[in-house]
Motif scaffolding. Structure first.
Motif, PDB file in Angstrom:
ATOM      1  N   ALA C  53      27.871  31.820  27.908  1.00  0.00           N
ATOM      2  CA  ALA C  53      28.984  32.764  27.770  1.00  0.00           C
ATOM      3  C   ALA C  53      29.250  33.109  26.303  1.00  0.00           C
ATOM      4  CB  ALA C  53      30.237  32.187  28.412  1.00  0.00           C
ATOM      5  N   GLY C  54      28.548  32.430  25.414  1.00  0.00           N
ATOM      6  CA  GLY C  54      28.777  32.687  24.000  1.00  0.00           C
ATOM      7  C   GLY C  54      30.180  32.273  23.588  1.00  0.00           C
ATOM      8  N   VAL C  55      30.600  31.154  24.129  1.00  0.00           N
ATOM      9  CA  VAL C  55      31.967  30.676  23.945  1.00  0.00           C
ATOM     10  C   VAL C  55      31.870  29.220  23.512  1.00  0.00           C
ATOM     11  CG1 VAL C  55      33.738  29.768  25.501  1.00  0.00           C
ATOM     12  CG2 VAL C  55      33.297  32.215  25.426  1.00  0.00           C
ATOM     13  N   SER C  56      32.815  28.750  22.753  1.00  0.00           N
ATOM     14  CA  SER C  56      32.740  27.348  22.350  1.00  0.00           C
ATOM     15  C   SER C  56      33.346  26.459  23.436  1.00  0.00           C
ATOM     16  CB  SER C  56      33.467  27.131  21.037  1.00  0.00           C
ATOM     17  OG  SER C  56      34.848  27.086  21.231  1.00  0.00           O
ATOM     18  N   LYS C  57      32.866  25.226  23.481  1.00  0.00           N
ATOM     19  CA  LYS C  57      33.419  24.298  24.457  1.00  0.00           C
ATOM     20  C   LYS C  57      34.913  24.120  24.239  1.00  0.00           C
ATOM     21  CE  LYS C  57      31.209  20.455  25.356  1.00  0.00           C
ATOM     22  NZ  LYS C  57      30.461  19.213  25.061  1.00  0.00           N
ATOM     23  N   ALA C  58      35.318  24.119  22.986  1.00  0.00           N
ATOM     24  CA  ALA C  58      36.736  23.935  22.693  1.00  0.00           C
ATOM     25  C   ALA C  58      37.568  24.997  23.386  1.00  0.00           C
ATOM     26  CB  ALA C  58      36.962  23.961  21.186  1.00  0.00           C
ATOM     27  N   THR C  59      37.077  26.211  23.403  1.00  0.00           N
ATOM     28  CA  THR C  59      37.803  27.300  24.054  1.00  0.00           C
ATOM     29  C   THR C  59      37.928  27.036  25.553  1.00  0.00           C
ATOM     30  OG1 THR C  59      37.114  28.903  22.410  1.00  0.00           O
ATOM     31  CG2 THR C  59      37.760  29.763  24.554  1.00  0.00           C
ATOM     32  N   ILE C  60      36.872  26.560  26.152  1.00  0.00           N
ATOM     33  CA  ILE C  60      36.935  26.252  27.579  1.00  0.00           C
ATOM     34  C   ILE C  60      37.976  25.168  27.838  1.00  0.00           C
ATOM     35  CG2 ILE C  60      35.652  25.323  29.537  1.00  0.00           C
ATOM     36  CD1 ILE C  60      33.184  26.692  28.483  1.00  0.00           C
ATOM     37  N   TYR C  61      37.911  24.114  27.037  1.00  0.00           N
ATOM     38  CA  TYR C  61      38.861  23.025  27.265  1.00  0.00           C
ATOM     39  C   TYR C  61      40.284  23.399  26.849  1.00  0.00           C
ATOM     40  CZ  TYR C  61      35.188  19.851  28.666  1.00  0.00           C
ATOM     41  OH  TYR C  61      34.164  19.249  29.346  1.00  0.00           O
ATOM     42  N   ARG C  62      40.416  24.455  26.068  1.00  0.00           N
ATOM     43  CA  ARG C  62      41.756  24.889  25.715  1.00  0.00           C
ATOM     44  C   ARG C  62      42.454  25.493  26.922  1.00  0.00           C
ATOM     45  NH1 ARG C  62      41.719  25.934  20.502  1.00  0.00           N
ATOM     46  NH2 ARG C  62      39.918  27.272  20.760  1.00  0.00           N
ATOM     47  N   TRP C  63      41.668  26.123  27.790  1.00  0.00           N
ATOM     48  CA  TRP C  63      42.269  26.871  28.887  1.00  0.00           C
ATOM     49  C   TRP C  63      42.104  26.244  30.251  1.00  0.00           C
ATOM     50  CZ3 TRP C  63      45.781  29.807  27.252  1.00  0.00           C
ATOM     51  CH2 TRP C  63      45.659  30.417  25.998  1.00  0.00           C
ATOM     52  N   TRP C  64      41.143  25.352  30.352  1.00  0.00           N
ATOM     53  CA  TRP C  64      40.957  24.689  31.641  1.00  0.00           C
ATOM     54  C   TRP C  64      40.911  23.188  31.416  1.00  0.00           C
ATOM     55  CZ3 TRP C  64      38.168  29.218  30.462  1.00  0.00           C
ATOM     56  CH2 TRP C  64      38.432  30.308  31.292  1.00  0.00           C
ATOM     57  N   ASP C  65      41.417  22.441  32.392  1.00  0.00           N
ATOM     58  CA  ASP C  65      41.468  20.988  32.248  1.00  0.00           C
ATOM     59  C   ASP C  65      40.089  20.353  32.196  1.00  0.00           C
ATOM     60  OD1 ASP C  65      44.190  20.622  32.081  1.00  0.00           O
ATOM     61  OD2 ASP C  65      44.445  20.734  34.244  1.00  0.00           O
ATOM     62  N   ASP C  66      39.220  20.830  33.043  1.00  0.00           N
ATOM     63  CA  ASP C  66      37.885  20.267  33.102  1.00  0.00           C
ATOM     64  C   ASP C  66      36.991  21.253  33.822  1.00  0.00           C
ATOM     65  OD1 ASP C  66      38.737  20.056  35.706  1.00  0.00           O
ATOM     66  OD2 ASP C  66      39.084  17.917  35.596  1.00  0.00           O
ATOM     67  N   LYS C  67      35.760  20.862  34.033  1.00  0.00           N
ATOM     68  CA  LYS C  67      34.851  21.835  34.605  1.00  0.00           C
ATOM     69  C   LYS C  67      35.235  22.197  36.032  1.00  0.00           C
ATOM     70  CE  LYS C  67      31.051  19.234  36.650  1.00  0.00           C
ATOM     71  NZ  LYS C  67      29.607  18.998  36.660  1.00  0.00           N
ATOM     72  N   ALA C  68      35.891  21.286  36.730  1.00  0.00           N
ATOM     73  CA  ALA C  68      36.321  21.580  38.090  1.00  0.00           C
ATOM     74  C   ALA C  68      37.304  22.757  38.104  1.00  0.00           C
ATOM     75  CB  ALA C  68      36.968  20.344  38.698  1.00  0.00           C
ATOM     76  N   ALA C  69      38.188  22.779  37.114  1.00  0.00           N
ATOM     77  CA  ALA C  69      39.171  23.863  37.044  1.00  0.00           C
ATOM     78  C   ALA C  69      38.478  25.195  36.788  1.00  0.00           C
ATOM     79  CB  ALA C  69      40.190  23.571  35.951  1.00  0.00           C
ATOM     80  N   VAL C  70      37.460  25.168  35.934  1.00  0.00           N
ATOM     81  CA  VAL C  70      36.686  26.392  35.687  1.00  0.00           C
ATOM     82  C   VAL C  70      36.025  26.840  36.978  1.00  0.00           C
ATOM     83  CG1 VAL C  70      34.746  27.393  34.446  1.00  0.00           C
ATOM     84  CG2 VAL C  70      36.226  25.733  33.302  1.00  0.00           C
ATOM     85  N   ALA C  71      35.416  25.904  37.658  1.00  0.00           N
ATOM     86  CA  ALA C  71      34.704  26.235  38.890  1.00  0.00           C
ATOM     87  C   ALA C  71      35.664  26.844  39.908  1.00  0.00           C
ATOM     88  CB  ALA C  71      34.058  24.979  39.459  1.00  0.00           C
ATOM     89  N   MET C  72      36.823  26.230  40.053  1.00  0.00           N
ATOM     90  CA  MET C  72      37.746  26.757  41.043  1.00  0.00           C
ATOM     91  C   MET C  72      38.185  28.162  40.705  1.00  0.00           C
ATOM     92  SD  MET C  72      41.178  25.269  42.717  1.00  0.00           S
ATOM     93  CE  MET C  72      42.218  25.723  41.352  1.00  0.00           C
ATOM     94  N   GLU C  73      38.516  28.373  39.448  1.00  0.00           N
ATOM     95  CA  GLU C  73      38.967  29.723  39.104  1.00  0.00           C
ATOM     96  C   GLU C  73      37.844  30.730  39.289  1.00  0.00           C
ATOM     97  OE1 GLU C  73      41.545  29.865  35.875  1.00  0.00           O
ATOM     98  OE2 GLU C  73      41.557  32.051  35.759  1.00  0.00           O
TER      99      GLU C  73
END
Lengths: 205, 205, 205, 205
Positions: C53-73
């Motif tokens: 996604a060309g995004v930093s991991k920090a950005t992902i963890y800033r907005w989602w609790d964990d990978k499960a939250a990303v998956a659900m959304e």
DNA sequence: CAATAAACGAGACGGTACGTCCCGTCTTCAG
DNA sequence: CTGAAGACGGGACGTACCGTCTCGTTTATTG
């Protein structure tokens, strides 16, 4: 050179289980040394070492506390044997023999910057600092003290001289130039510096 | 002390727009100094400084090149004035006057570790290294050189002595003990050390 | 769909500071959806999402609790609108209209396995479990309850029927086949199953 | 219960060499069950099982394909015998006899969460999924089918009924509540649910 | 009764992903 | 046009398990 962590608390490697991989151990130190010499301390990352050495990060952290420990062992591995301190018959000769070769090592090989990086790291890593003193400084300071002891025996140096302070007088300025870089650390400096120290040490009679 | 960066390329501050916040400038340096003194160089992060100082990171980076520059300015800000070098009438007196107060500053105040951290950082940051030499080392070495100059004028020290090397002989061991920590950096050491250096410097006549 | 984490506690995004990057938000969810659809839940790693996604991991963890939250959304983002529940005039018609389209979604699109992966993850992630119930299950169960409410109003279903249990009777077997895979989850099954449930619900008069 | 792996390819255990350790086999399953029951599926790691059981990881992997296989065998070992399906003389009685005891097992023992963990794992482990269907589901579905067969024989249920779909109607909602957790899985639910299913199954005459 | 063969415990190995931290930059809005 | 707020890409950190692989050590069966 012994690894930073031992398999067992008493220092003897455990006889049970799969033995430590010599290949992994060597590969890590070789790669670390290579990176230190070509790219400097700042470029030394555990990920890079692991990748280049074909070793897992877990293996590195199993045997070394952190990357500083790896770096120190890599540096010591490359340097250590050269602590020559021949008896030339005079304080000045002994000092030049030892100190000029240290200066040469610090400036003509990549070990100088590597050691500087290690000393830098040690400022915020007490464990590394202690290990550095124990495994690098100690032998070199002892060698210098022996050299001074001979000079005392010869009558060149007053027996009441504090040899620890004398060792600082000998090596302090060398590391001062290495770390601060305000003036070149070269043979010319070494000779002038040693002449001054010699005068100081032999002026007491 | 002047900030590391100027408002405009030609060095003259811009006259238009909102003027720079003196509050922000002071707050940054105060917080940086406080962190350096209480938690050490490793704990000094730009985020922490910005948060505690109520200043944005962008503002910090507008005024300073990087966190090392902030750290250096904070340290210099706290130390600099004290470069006293009174003329006591003798080399030994002058040396003790200056060096013992430096040692005291390095050990009884939190500036010693802070300076050590700065020197550590400088190993991988050439810009900082240069700035450190220019803004910290230079004045102190100059002061020491002046003191030595007086000793030469008095006839205590041989005029052919390389004063740069002499300055290294004076301060090298001090920073060596500060950075390596193998022995205590205290007044006792200072006096013994200076006696040795004095002997060396005055033995030439 | 709202993100798992809000900028402020009250749910309203902060007005200060750099706004959240819509590009990053979309890119993360698109990549996550793509990985889920092509490689499955097990292949969904935060590193992979960040890289693609060309995004930093920090950005992902800033907005989602964990990978499960990303998956659900990501899954909800791809599915949610389709909760159609038209009034066909009969319980059986309504049920088939809704349930057969759910079955179709679960089997002909990649969402079925993705949802199964999510439910699997929820077994060891209570936060995800709750969010899943709230944001996925709730709307669907409510839609089913409305459909049943109409049947009660029509007199097809006895008013004393526990509608929650009825909803379980309708959807339980569908998810049971999805998750256990002992028998195909197809239209044929759907029709037979719904006929049985209909008989049960309308036999009470 | 038979282990997942056999000693030799043809299924016959080798006669030569050291025989398999029954102690190790039992210890592994006991520890696995204990961890599953007290800490849940997520806490079940092969290292933990090996350590607590005083067994080497190699031994575990010699007997089981992966940790999922260990988990399944541990769970089945603890549950399996209880598949009672007495003939009470009526469909409703038979259903309640069987299903209410299943619900009790799933909720009053730690086996419910363990089974849920297993089903979760099966979503990304086809081998486990197949084994779970074969060794857990099959016997239970067969028992339910027999119960339904008796009802058909009695004339309570129409012979044309698809018994597989009927079994899904019976157990689907139970596992749906177990896995999704949107509503309590208790006896009250069981009785209401079974009443509904019974109505559906007996409404066909 | 030795030799042999397999399973054992211990534990190191390469690999992969995790979630955190900090850097230095960028983007908005308020003053 | 500055400054506070704070999100961004990047990249290293150290940890945790996975499943595999040596070791040296039992323990039965075979010769």
């Amino acid at each position: 050179v012994t690894p930073a962590k031992q398999a067992t608390a008493d220092g003897a490697p455990s006889k049970r289980g799969r033995p430590r991989s010599v290949r992994a151990w060597k590969a890590v130190l070789e790669v670390a040394e290579e990176i230190l010499e070509t790219e400097g301390y700042a470029a030394l990352t555990v990920d890079a070492v692991a990748a280049r050495a074909g070793v897992s990060k877990a293996t590195i952290y199993r045997w070394w506390d952190d990357k500083a420990a790896v770096a120190m062992e890599a540096v010591l591995n490359a340097i250590e044997p050269e602590i020559a301190a021949p008896d030339t018959g005079s304080l000045k000769g002994d000092l030049e023999s030892q100190v000029l070769s240290v200066i040469e090592m610090l400036t003509t090989t990549p070990h100088g910057p590597a050691l500087a990086g290690l000393i830098a790291e040690a400022q915020s890593n007490p464990t590394l600092a202690e290990a550095f003193r124990e495994r690098f400084l100690k032998v070199r300071r002892t060698a210098a003290r022996e050299l001074l002891g001979r000079a005392v025996a010869r009558g060149e140096v007053d027996p009441s001289t504090d040899l620890e302070v004398a060792v600082d007088a000998i090596y302090g300025p060398v590391y001062y130039r290495l770390l601060l870089g305000h003036r070149p650390l070269d043979e010319r400096f070494g000779r002038t510096h040693l002449a001054l120290v010699c005068d100081g040490l032999t002026a007491r009679d």
